[in-house]
Design an enzyme around this catalytic site. Structure first.
Site, PDB file in Angstrom:
ATOM      1  N   ILE A  98      24.366  51.096  -1.157  1.00  0.00           N
ATOM      2  CA  ILE A  98      24.182  51.641  -2.497  1.00  0.00           C
ATOM      3  C   ILE A  98      24.176  53.162  -2.367  1.00  0.00           C
ATOM      4  CG2 ILE A  98      22.675  51.689  -4.537  1.00  0.00           C
ATOM      5  CD1 ILE A  98      23.649  48.827  -3.775  1.00  0.00           C
ATOM      6  N   TYR A 142      15.237  44.405   3.762  1.00  0.00           N
ATOM      7  CA  TYR A 142      15.616  43.018   4.092  1.00  0.00           C
ATOM      8  C   TYR A 142      14.371  42.131   4.230  1.00  0.00           C
ATOM      9  CZ  TYR A 142      20.302  44.832   5.111  1.00  0.00           C
ATOM     10  OH  TYR A 142      21.531  45.426   5.021  1.00  0.00           O
TER      11      TYR A 142
HETATM   12  C1  LIG Z   1      18.882  49.278   1.698  1.00  0.00           C
HETATM   13  C2  LIG Z   1      19.460  49.329   0.283  1.00  0.00           C
HETATM   14  C3  LIG Z   1      20.704  48.429   0.220  1.00  0.00           C
HETATM   15  C4  LIG Z   1      18.415  48.828  -0.719  1.00  0.00           C
HETATM   16  O1  LIG Z   1      18.968  48.866  -2.011  1.00  0.00           O
HETATM   17  P1  LIG Z   1      18.160  49.475  -3.239  1.00  0.00           P
HETATM   18  O2  LIG Z   1      19.017  49.320  -4.440  1.00  0.00           O
HETATM   19  O3  LIG Z   1      17.711  50.839  -2.891  1.00  0.00           O
HETATM   20  O4  LIG Z   1      16.886  48.486  -3.309  1.00  0.00           O
HETATM   21  P2  LIG Z   1      16.260  47.819  -4.621  1.00  0.00           P
HETATM   22  O5  LIG Z   1      15.942  48.882  -5.602  1.00  0.00           O
HETATM   23  O6  LIG Z   1      17.149  46.712  -5.104  1.00  0.00           O
HETATM   24  O7  LIG Z   1      14.914  47.206  -4.037  1.00  0.00           O
HETATM   25  C5  LIG Z   1      14.636  45.812  -4.087  1.00  0.00           C
HETATM   26  C6  LIG Z   1      13.224  45.585  -3.597  1.00  0.00           C
HETATM   27  O8  LIG Z   1      13.136  46.005  -2.230  1.00  0.00           O
HETATM   28  C7  LIG Z   1      12.087  46.976  -2.091  1.00  0.00           C
HETATM   29  N1  LIG Z   1      12.510  47.969  -1.115  1.00  0.00           N
HETATM   30  C8  LIG Z   1      13.555  48.829  -1.208  1.00  0.00           C
HETATM   31  N2  LIG Z   1      13.599  49.613  -0.103  1.00  0.00           N
HETATM   32  C9  LIG Z   1      12.544  49.230   0.666  1.00  0.00           C
HETATM   33  C10 LIG Z   1      12.018  49.672   1.924  1.00  0.00           C
HETATM   34  N3  LIG Z   1      12.574  50.686   2.580  1.00  0.00           N
HETATM   35  N4  LIG Z   1      10.940  49.050   2.430  1.00  0.00           N
HETATM   36  C11 LIG Z   1      10.335  48.034   1.760  1.00  0.00           C
HETATM   37  N5  LIG Z   1      10.771  47.583   0.554  1.00  0.00           N
HETATM   38  C12 LIG Z   1      11.854  48.180   0.025  1.00  0.00           C
HETATM   39  C13 LIG Z   1      11.936  47.585  -3.464  1.00  0.00           C
HETATM   40  O9  LIG Z   1      10.638  48.123  -3.624  1.00  0.00           O
HETATM   41  C14 LIG Z   1      12.188  46.406  -4.370  1.00  0.00           C
HETATM   42  O10 LIG Z   1      11.025  45.620  -4.465  1.00  0.00           O
HETATM   43  P3  LIG Z   1      10.665  44.779  -5.815  1.00  0.00           P
HETATM   44  O11 LIG Z   1      11.695  43.681  -5.891  1.00  0.00           O
HETATM   45  O12 LIG Z   1       9.276  44.296  -5.574  1.00  0.00           O
HETATM   46  O13 LIG Z   1      10.781  45.743  -6.951  1.00  0.00           O
HETATM   47  C15 LIG Z   1      19.850  50.774  -0.125  1.00  0.00           C
HETATM   48  O14 LIG Z   1      18.728  51.578  -0.091  1.00  0.00           O
HETATM   49  C16 LIG Z   1      20.957  51.383   0.702  1.00  0.00           C
HETATM   50  O15 LIG Z   1      22.132  51.239   0.372  1.00  0.00           O
HETATM   51  N6  LIG Z   1      20.606  52.116   1.795  1.00  0.00           N
HETATM   52  C17 LIG Z   1      21.568  52.863   2.583  1.00  0.00           C
HETATM   53  C18 LIG Z   1      22.597  51.987   3.236  1.00  0.00           C
HETATM   54  C19 LIG Z   1      22.027  51.022   4.242  1.00  0.00           C
HETATM   55  O16 LIG Z   1      21.185  51.353   5.061  1.00  0.00           O
HETATM   56  N7  LIG Z   1      22.567  49.790   4.170  1.00  0.00           N
HETATM   57  C20 LIG Z   1      22.212  48.752   5.096  1.00  0.00           C
HETATM   58  C21 LIG Z   1      23.028  48.846   6.330  1.00  0.00           C
HETATM   59  S1  LIG Z   1      22.666  47.491   7.410  1.00  0.00           S
END
Ligand SMILES: CC(C)(COP(=O)(O)OP(=O)(O)OC[C@H]1O[C@@H](n2cnc3c(N)ncnc32)[C@H](O)[C@@H]1OP(=O)(O)O)[C@@H](O)C(=O)NCCC(=O)NCCS
Length: 171
Positions: A98, A142
């Protein structure tokens, strides 16, 4: 905010390429040298490579669209398209990225739900993924989504062999 999910086709190649490069770069540039990053981005996200991936049976890409613009993407694999032989009953999340300006708004969770739906569609009972051991935020995300670590594998980043955690979720 209006979030929709759209399956990518070859017509989306240029936008997918730009988003892949932007999101990989912003996620990993602080932990890798500029030379290693440039080399990886050029190879992993070339138009030729992405075209092969978009047309490969068993692989599908999706955009998370916010107000009509791609804000993130997901790559799912099943069967032989998976990057490791995990079994006939598994679906792999190979990439979930994202754009940083949209983090924390529920897009990632939407993508995980979409992966669940696809696993159901293809009669798969487990979802798995590999995540760099140093990518703490993604591991936290995750875990929140119900994945648990089941093993490790090696991801080659330039000359460096990086350890990925394998995480799985039973459906
Ligand atoms: C990791 C990633 C995909 C998460 O997507 P996001 O849209 O930011 O996450 P969301 O807003 O959908 O969060 C969903 C839930 O996870 C939780 N969450 C998000 N990041 C978190 C973290 N670092 N630690 C714990 N919980 C987390 C949120 O609080 C939310 O909880 P809820 O359902 O109780 O409200 C995004 O931050 C990203 O693209 N990061 C960079 C790329 C990356 O690292 N990709 C993975 C490569 S393996």
């Amino acid at each position: 905010m209006n979030i929709t999910i759209k399956q990518c086709t070859l017509d989306d190649l240029k936008e997918l390429q730009a988003l892949s490069i932007e999101t990989f770069d912003e996620t990993f540039k602080d932990q890798n040298s500029p030379e290693v990053m440039k080399d990886y981005l050029d190879k992993a996200f070339s138009a030729e490579k992405l075209e092969q991936e978009l047309t490969r049976p068993g692989s599908e890409f999706f955009f998370a669209m916010v107000n009509g613009e791609p804000a993130g993407y997901l790559k799912l694999n099943i069967d032989e398209a998976q990057s490791e032989a995990m079994g006939a009953d598994t679906l792999e999340i190979e990439r979930i990225y994202i754009s940083s300006r949209y983090h924390g708004m529920g897009l990632g969770k939407n993508m995980i739900i979409h992966a669940h739906n696809n696993a159901g569609k293809y009669n798969k009972t487990r979802i798995w993924l590999g995540v760099w051991e140093k990518n703490g935020p993604a591991i936290g995300f995750y875990q929140k989504m119900g994945f648990v670590q089941t093993g490790t594998h090696i991801f080659q980043m330039g000359d460096e062999a990086q350890t990925d955690f394998i995480m799985e979720k039973a459906l």
